[in-house]
Motif scaffolding. Structure first.
Motif, PDB file in Angstrom:
ATOM      1  N   MET A   1       0.809  -1.305   0.037  1.00  0.00           N
ATOM      2  CA  MET A   1      -0.090   0.120   0.075  1.00  0.00           C
ATOM      3  C   MET A   1       0.794   1.258   0.070  1.00  0.00           C
ATOM      4  SD  MET A   1      -2.978   1.127   2.796  1.00  0.00           S
ATOM      5  CE  MET A   1      -3.901  -0.565   2.279  1.00  0.00           C
ATOM      6  N   ALA A   2       0.594   2.148  -0.780  1.00  0.00           N
ATOM      7  CA  ALA A   2       1.167   3.438  -0.862  1.00  0.00           C
ATOM      8  C   ALA A   2       1.270   3.974   0.607  1.00  0.00           C
ATOM      9  CB  ALA A   2       0.981   4.233  -2.019  1.00  0.00           C
ATOM     10  N   SER A   3       2.361   4.611   0.673  1.00  0.00           N
ATOM     11  CA  SER A   3       2.443   5.811   2.013  1.00  0.00           C
ATOM     12  C   SER A   3       1.511   6.810   1.707  1.00  0.00           C
ATOM     13  CB  SER A   3       3.772   6.264   1.992  1.00  0.00           C
ATOM     14  OG  SER A   3       3.967   7.126   3.088  1.00  0.00           O
ATOM     15  N   GLY A   4       0.903   7.129   2.773  1.00  0.00           N
ATOM     16  CA  GLY A   4      -0.161   8.491   2.591  1.00  0.00           C
ATOM     17  C   GLY A   4      -0.131   9.127   4.010  1.00  0.00           C
ATOM     18  N   SER A   5      -0.874  10.103   4.157  1.00  0.00           N
ATOM     19  CA  SER A   5      -1.290  10.909   5.387  1.00  0.00           C
ATOM     20  C   SER A   5      -2.598  11.114   5.453  1.00  0.00           C
ATOM     21  CB  SER A   5      -0.354  12.111   5.173  1.00  0.00           C
ATOM     22  OG  SER A   5      -0.555  12.857   6.350  1.00  0.00           O
ATOM     23  N   ALA A   6      -3.262  10.850   6.755  1.00  0.00           N
ATOM     24  CA  ALA A   6      -4.603  11.191   6.854  1.00  0.00           C
ATOM     25  C   ALA A   6      -4.603  12.036   7.929  1.00  0.00           C
ATOM     26  CB  ALA A   6      -5.371   9.768   7.372  1.00  0.00           C
ATOM     27  N   ARG A   7      -4.977  13.401   7.816  1.00  0.00           N
ATOM     28  CA  ARG A   7      -4.779  14.447   8.692  1.00  0.00           C
ATOM     29  C   ARG A   7      -3.797  14.389   9.656  1.00  0.00           C
ATOM     30  NH1 ARG A   7     -10.992  13.392  10.790  1.00  0.00           N
ATOM     31  NH2 ARG A   7     -10.538  11.203  10.148  1.00  0.00           N
ATOM     32  N   GLY A   8      -2.701  14.563   9.211  1.00  0.00           N
ATOM     33  CA  GLY A   8      -1.377  14.527  10.058  1.00  0.00           C
ATOM     34  C   GLY A   8      -1.023  13.368  10.367  1.00  0.00           C
TER      35      GLY A   8
ATOM     36  N   VAL B   1       0.879   9.744   9.462  1.00  0.00           N
ATOM     37  CA  VAL B   1       1.557   9.032   8.448  1.00  0.00           C
ATOM     38  C   VAL B   1       0.901   7.558   8.355  1.00  0.00           C
ATOM     39  CG1 VAL B   1       3.774   7.971   7.364  1.00  0.00           C
ATOM     40  CG2 VAL B   1       3.684  10.221   8.433  1.00  0.00           C
ATOM     41  N   LEU B   2       0.381   7.026   7.259  1.00  0.00           N
ATOM     42  CA  LEU B   2       0.043   5.766   6.886  1.00  0.00           C
ATOM     43  C   LEU B   2       0.784   5.177   5.829  1.00  0.00           C
ATOM     44  CD1 LEU B   2      -3.840   6.298   7.105  1.00  0.00           C
ATOM     45  CD2 LEU B   2      -2.282   5.472   9.155  1.00  0.00           C
ATOM     46  N   GLY B   3       1.950   4.684   6.158  1.00  0.00           N
ATOM     47  CA  GLY B   3       2.821   3.919   5.178  1.00  0.00           C
ATOM     48  C   GLY B   3       2.579   2.357   4.985  1.00  0.00           C
ATOM     49  N   ASN B   4       3.309   1.846   4.170  1.00  0.00           N
ATOM     50  CA  ASN B   4       3.090   0.401   3.838  1.00  0.00           C
ATOM     51  C   ASN B   4       3.509  -0.612   5.351  1.00  0.00           C
ATOM     52  OD1 ASN B   4       3.475  -2.222   2.892  1.00  0.00           O
ATOM     53  ND2 ASN B   4       4.538  -1.554   1.295  1.00  0.00           N
ATOM     54  N   PRO B   5       2.481  -1.073   5.544  1.00  0.00           N
ATOM     55  CA  PRO B   5       2.525  -1.876   6.931  1.00  0.00           C
ATOM     56  C   PRO B   5       3.964  -2.857   6.657  1.00  0.00           C
ATOM     57  CG  PRO B   5       0.646  -1.858   6.103  1.00  0.00           C
ATOM     58  CD  PRO B   5       1.058  -1.236   5.098  1.00  0.00           C
ATOM     59  N   ALA B   6       4.151  -3.292   5.549  1.00  0.00           N
ATOM     60  CA  ALA B   6       5.350  -4.086   5.663  1.00  0.00           C
ATOM     61  C   ALA B   6       6.692  -3.837   5.503  1.00  0.00           C
ATOM     62  CB  ALA B   6       5.264  -4.747   4.073  1.00  0.00           C
ATOM     63  N   VAL B   7       6.861  -2.473   5.755  1.00  0.00           N
ATOM     64  CA  VAL B   7       8.260  -1.961   5.899  1.00  0.00           C
ATOM     65  C   VAL B   7       8.448  -1.286   7.381  1.00  0.00           C
ATOM     66  CG1 VAL B   7       8.066  -1.289   3.559  1.00  0.00           C
ATOM     67  CG2 VAL B   7       7.437   0.477   5.353  1.00  0.00           C
ATOM     68  N   VAL B   8       7.548  -1.474   8.266  1.00  0.00           N
ATOM     69  CA  VAL B   8       7.720  -0.928   9.901  1.00  0.00           C
ATOM     70  C   VAL B   8       8.819  -1.796  10.245  1.00  0.00           C
ATOM     71  CG1 VAL B   8       6.697  -0.606  12.009  1.00  0.00           C
ATOM     72  CG2 VAL B   8       5.364  -0.027   9.961  1.00  0.00           C
ATOM     73  N   ALA B   9       8.739  -2.988  10.213  1.00  0.00           N
ATOM     74  CA  ALA B   9       9.754  -3.942  10.757  1.00  0.00           C
ATOM     75  C   ALA B   9      11.122  -3.839  10.103  1.00  0.00           C
ATOM     76  CB  ALA B   9       9.417  -5.526  10.906  1.00  0.00           C
ATOM     77  N   PRO B  10      11.220  -3.719   8.879  1.00  0.00           N
ATOM     78  CA  PRO B  10      12.432  -3.714   8.203  1.00  0.00           C
ATOM     79  C   PRO B  10      13.081  -2.583   8.587  1.00  0.00           C
ATOM     80  CG  PRO B  10      10.905  -4.701   6.637  1.00  0.00           C
ATOM     81  CD  PRO B  10      10.063  -4.121   7.862  1.00  0.00           C
TER      82      PRO B  10
ATOM     83  N   LEU C   1      16.838   7.990   6.395  1.00  0.00           N
ATOM     84  CA  LEU C   1      15.863   9.100   7.058  1.00  0.00           C
ATOM     85  C   LEU C   1      15.014   9.501   5.982  1.00  0.00           C
ATOM     86  CD1 LEU C   1      18.632  11.367   8.637  1.00  0.00           C
ATOM     87  CD2 LEU C   1      16.924  10.140   9.725  1.00  0.00           C
ATOM     88  N   PRO C   2      15.029   9.726   4.863  1.00  0.00           N
ATOM     89  CA  PRO C   2      13.896  10.086   4.018  1.00  0.00           C
ATOM     90  C   PRO C   2      13.002   8.967   3.776  1.00  0.00           C
ATOM     91  CG  PRO C   2      15.697   9.911   2.669  1.00  0.00           C
ATOM     92  CD  PRO C   2      16.396   9.984   3.819  1.00  0.00           C
ATOM     93  N   VAL C   3      13.153   7.838   3.907  1.00  0.00           N
ATOM     94  CA  VAL C   3      12.286   6.733   3.847  1.00  0.00           C
ATOM     95  C   VAL C   3      11.660   6.595   5.183  1.00  0.00           C
ATOM     96  CG1 VAL C   3      12.152   4.311   3.433  1.00  0.00           C
ATOM     97  CG2 VAL C   3      13.878   5.555   2.377  1.00  0.00           C
ATOM     98  N   MET C   4      12.010   6.650   6.248  1.00  0.00           N
ATOM     99  CA  MET C   4      11.354   6.877   7.507  1.00  0.00           C
ATOM    100  C   MET C   4      10.608   7.726   7.505  1.00  0.00           C
ATOM    101  SD  MET C   4      14.964   5.896  10.041  1.00  0.00           S
ATOM    102  CE  MET C   4      13.785   5.471  11.583  1.00  0.00           C
ATOM    103  N   LEU C   5      10.923   9.120   7.157  1.00  0.00           N
ATOM    104  CA  LEU C   5      10.048  10.109   7.276  1.00  0.00           C
ATOM    105  C   LEU C   5       8.525   9.898   6.484  1.00  0.00           C
ATOM    106  CD1 LEU C   5      12.532  13.133   6.949  1.00  0.00           C
ATOM    107  CD2 LEU C   5      10.942  12.836   8.826  1.00  0.00           C
ATOM    108  N   LYS C   6       9.004   9.039   5.293  1.00  0.00           N
ATOM    109  CA  LYS C   6       7.867   9.054   4.617  1.00  0.00           C
ATOM    110  C   LYS C   6       6.866   7.738   4.888  1.00  0.00           C
ATOM    111  CE  LYS C   6       6.446   7.445  -0.516  1.00  0.00           C
ATOM    112  NZ  LYS C   6       7.128   7.249  -1.593  1.00  0.00           N
ATOM    113  N   GLU C   7       7.428   6.707   5.528  1.00  0.00           N
ATOM    114  CA  GLU C   7       6.857   5.248   5.645  1.00  0.00           C
ATOM    115  C   GLU C   7       6.664   5.189   7.236  1.00  0.00           C
ATOM    116  OE1 GLU C   7       5.456   3.609   3.557  1.00  0.00           O
ATOM    117  OE2 GLU C   7       6.627   4.013   1.703  1.00  0.00           O
ATOM    118  N   LEU C   8       7.409   5.570   8.406  1.00  0.00           N
ATOM    119  CA  LEU C   8       7.385   5.177   9.547  1.00  0.00           C
ATOM    120  C   LEU C   8       6.093   5.859  10.421  1.00  0.00           C
ATOM    121  CD1 LEU C   8       9.033   3.280  11.682  1.00  0.00           C
ATOM    122  CD2 LEU C   8      10.057   5.435  12.475  1.00  0.00           C
ATOM    123  N   PRO C   9       5.166   4.998  10.901  1.00  0.00           N
ATOM    124  CA  PRO C   9       3.994   5.584  11.510  1.00  0.00           C
ATOM    125  C   PRO C   9       4.311   6.039  13.025  1.00  0.00           C
ATOM    126  CG  PRO C   9       4.072   3.119  11.605  1.00  0.00           C
ATOM    127  CD  PRO C   9       5.281   3.581  10.619  1.00  0.00           C
TER     128      PRO C   9
END
Length: 436
Positions: A1-8, A10-19, A188-196
């Motif tokens: 699932m694409a990274s996104g933001s809902a009212r501030g 961050v809703l990123g790809n669930p598969a990338v949190v652990a990596p 860092l930029p990946v974490m800013l985009k994907e880390l919830p």
């Protein structure tokens, strides 16, 4: 699932949190061996005056560990105040920038300053990453998730040692610090985009709608903001020292001290201890490699066992197993059997401490979880400082083998005894019920 933001949020790809958290822990593994890999070069006097003396190298090694201790103690508390996401990103940013500056150091003094500041940032990576992974793994997978994360620690250590074989003789010692900093900067930029952000943190900060969005998106239960009475304390550290958690806090801190003392003592002195036992340098280095290979296997097994029989019980058994194998290393035996014993020692000793982190995270409510893990890691870092000093003292006295292994076995036994004093909390009982 694409990274996104809902009212501030961050809703990123669930598969990338652990990596993402795993890659942050790899940085810790890098730091474990990088200076050790560089010290022979930086203290080499064969071509004139060395870049630094042995005494200066010892001080720089120690001051880096002191920084990590302070970072683990301070950033764990900050995590519960500003959120998991900001704390982990900030820790990675601080470590990466300071490690980059290490590559430009003009002398031992500036290198020591940069290593200390890098340690402060790096000290926050592990407790924060474990707190995030614990929450996003759900109630039944805390042990497996935490121990799998910690394989990154040894992967980073082995990768850095291998990298040194390539870079030191071609690009020089400064390139090793650059090699450690660049991955963090790229991360860092990946974490800013994907880390919830932690749903429990959002809920505790009065943002229930945002918390529900994150929990639903990542398919995890939304933990109530207050499970144990002590979670009502405004300052997380105060809660850990309160009557509800004090007994567990002391037990966990003593156990962590013992666990990291063993990890750092063995990684620093195992080859020398085996040389004193007349096994030779080549075999001593093989022992070190087998010890860390055993650690990876042990981490993968220990988490699954801990989730099945209980993290506290699993950690106690792992410390006892480590004590038995450490004592066995004091006995001369055929080299093939000794290889097996060293491998099994790594399986138990290195993963025992990670089970302590997993138990700490699983047995504390969300409001104090990162602080609890941070304090465990911070006090453990004191053991990380004492371990190499103790090993060096024993080797210097000429009694590293067999007495060093006897002493380390006693330390492992003390870790098991200390954790046996801990008790289940309301949070750990709730997680156990969820796993049942």
């Amino acid at each position: 699932m694409a990274s996104g933001s809902a009212r501030g949020v961050v809703l990123g790809n669930p598969a990338v949190v652990a990596p993402l958290c795993w890659m942050a822990i790899i940085l810790d593994g890098f730091d474990l061996v990088v200076l050790g890999a560089l010290i022979p070069t930086l203290t080499d006097a064969s071509n004139g005056a060395p870049w630094m003396t042995t005494a200066q190298a010892t001080f720089i090694s120690t001051i880096g560990l002191v920084g990590m201790t302070l970072g683990a103690l301070a950033i764990g508390t900050a995590t519960d105040m500003i959120g998991r996401r900001k704390a982990l990103i900030g820790a990675v940013a601080a470590f990466s920038v300071m490690t980059l500056l290490c590559g430009f150091a003009q002398g031992p003094t500036s290198l020591g300053i940069y290593r200390f500041l890098a340690g402060v940032g790096l000290g926050g990576c592990l407790p924060t990453a474990i707190a995030i992974v614990t929450e996003f793994s759900g109630r039944s997978g805390a042990g497996k998730a935490s121990t799998t994360m910690m394989t990154g620690y040894h992967v980073g250590a082995v990768a850095t040692a291998l990298l040194g074989l390539v870079l030191l003789h071609t690009l020089g010692w400064r390139s090793m610090f650059f090699a450690g900093a660049i991955p963090g900067l790229l991360l860092l930029p990946v974490m800013l985009k994907e880390l919830p952000e932690s749903p429990a943190f959002l809920l505790a900060k009065g943002r229930p709608d945002a918390a529900r969005q994150v929990a639903d998106h990542y398919g995890i239960p939304l933990e109530a903001p207050v499970v144990d009475p002590a979670a009502k304390a405004e300052v997380p550290l105060k809660a850990l020292l309160g009557p509800a958690f004090l007994r567990n806090s002391v037990a966990i801190w003593v156990t962590s001290f013992c666990g990291l003392l063993l990890v750092y003592a063995l990684n620093t002195w195992l080859p020398k201890l085996m040389i004193q036992a007349n096994y030779g340098l080549q075999q001593g280095l093989w022992f070190l490699m087998l010890l860390n290979a055993g650690a990876v296997v042990g981490l993968l097994v220990a988490g699954r066992v801990g989730d099945r029989i209980g993290l506290r019980v699993g950690a106690i058994l792992w410390f006892l197993g480590g004590a038995v194998f450490l004592a066995a290393l004091s006995v001369r035996m055929p080299i093939g059997l000794l290889y097996v014993m060293v491998f099994l020692t790594g399986c138990f000793v290195f993963s025992a401490q990670v089970l302590v982190y997993a138990f700490t995270a699983a047995s504390h409510p969300p409001q104090v979880r990162a602080t609890a893990v941070g304090m465990s890691a911070g006090v453990g870092r004191v053991g990380a400082i004492v371990g190499p000093l103790l090993g060096g003292l024993l080797v210097g006295m000429g009694i590293g083998h067999p007495w060093g292994f006897y002493i380390f076995a006693i330390v492992g036994f003390c870790g098991a005894v200390a954790l046996s004093v801990a008790r289940e909390t309301a949070t750990s009982r709730q997680r156990a019920a969820g796993a049942a």
